[in-house]
Motif scaffolding. Structure first.
Motif, short mmCIF file in Angstrom:
data_model
loop_
_atom_site.label_atom_id
_atom_site.label_comp_id
_atom_site.label_asym_id
_atom_site.label_seq_id
_atom_site.Cartn_x
_atom_site.Cartn_y
_atom_site.Cartn_z
N ASP A 152 0.84 -1.19 0.00
CA ASP A 152 0.00 0.00 0.00
C ASP A 152 0.88 1.25 0.00
N PRO A 153 0.74 2.12 -1.00
CA PRO A 153 1.62 3.29 -1.10
C PRO A 153 1.46 4.30 0.04
N ARG A 154 0.42 4.17 0.84
CA ARG A 154 0.24 5.09 1.98
C ARG A 154 1.10 4.68 3.18
N PHE A 155 1.76 3.51 3.04
CA PHE A 155 2.55 2.97 4.17
C PHE A 155 4.05 3.01 3.87
N VAL A 156 4.85 3.07 4.93
CA VAL A 156 6.30 2.94 4.79
C VAL A 156 6.78 1.76 5.63
N ARG A 157 7.89 1.19 5.20
CA ARG A 157 8.49 0.09 5.96
C ARG A 157 9.52 0.67 6.93
N LEU A 158 9.50 0.21 8.16
CA LEU A 158 10.39 0.75 9.19
C LEU A 158 11.72 0.01 9.17
N THR A 159 12.80 0.77 9.19
CA THR A 159 14.13 0.16 9.26
C THR A 159 14.47 -0.15 10.72
N ALA A 160 15.62 -0.81 10.92
CA ALA A 160 16.02 -1.24 12.27
C ALA A 160 16.24 -0.07 13.23
#
Ligand SMILES: [Zn+2]
Length: 236
Positions: A33-41
């Motif tokens: 979903d383009p409204r979301f971002v993936r969280l890095t460590a």
């Protein structure tokens, strides 16, 4: 001019109804979903499946985390968005005795309402979790006692004072003043500029008949999971 009007109309319409029912029920893939971002460590640990947030939530969390760090407080997200499938797995593992609740194998409880109530101390039925929305997160530890002494106490005190400055609120506070639903969760924080609107939409769009597709879903209405749990929050 005509097209500008159409554009403005569409933008306005979107703001009026920003999320559909499937979104509210967690029936989508946050990773796609383009409204979301993936969280890095830097921002999150824990399961790779629970590492997405709405962009707005993340941007505010990033600012809050930076400010906390300056005050010697470390904030780390241990669970962010969980969609219907993820929550179904958590729920059914407890329902089917694969994961114990308060040290107990719940298959020994034959009354379905009583079994569900045990899970509902701290876990949501699929389709009723604020973790579906990309606005809510668990921070640092899933244990209230962590937040009551030492470093954890410092974290909680910092959050209590400063989280509202960044739009975050603790929805599951003490039940002493009559709040219904889940027990207190000092680790769970919600980005209210988005989640309050989503809660309103939930109340408007979702009915008990929509809560289906997992073990025990047939008792959602008798337990009043929408009225007592979804609505049993301190953030308004
Ligand atoms: Zn949570």
């Amino acid at each position: 001019m005509k097209w500008i009007c159409v554009f403005l109309f569409l933008t306005f319409s979107f703001d009026q109804n920003p999320v559909d029912k499937n979104y509210l029920l967690g029936k989508f893939d946050p990773a796609a979903d383009p409204r979301f971002v993936r969280l890095t460590a830097e921002f999150a640990s824990g399961s790779a499946l629970h590492r997405h947030l709405r962009k707005e939530t993340f941007e505010s969390f990033q600012k809050m985390q930076r400010a906390a760090k300056k005050d010697g407080v470390r904030l780390i997200i241990i669970s962010a968005t969980r969609n219907f499938d993820s929550q179904k797995q958590i729920w059914e593992n407890k329902w089917n005795g694969k994961v114990k609740v308060e040290g107990k194998d719940l298959t020994t409880i034959t009354d379905k309402n009583e079994r569900a109530k045990m899970i509902l101390l701290y876990s949501s039925m699929p389709s009723t979790s604020r973790h579906h929305w990309g606005t809510d997160m668990d921070l640092n530890s899933l244990s209230n006692s962590y937040f009551e002494k030492g470093d954890g106490k410092k974290v909680y005190e910092w959050l209590t004072v400063h989280a509202p400055e960044y739009g975050f609120c603790q929805p599951y506070t003490s039940k002493i003043n009559g709040r219904t639903g889940y027990e207190e969760e000092k680790w769970h924080w919600s980005y209210v500029p988005l989640s309050n609107g989503f809660l309103e939409e939930y109340k408007r769009q979702v009915h008990y008949s929509d809560i289906a597709g997992f073990a025990g879903s047939e008792i959602a209405e008798s337990l009043q999971v929408i009225d007592k749990y979804v609505e049993g929050v301190s953030c308004r």
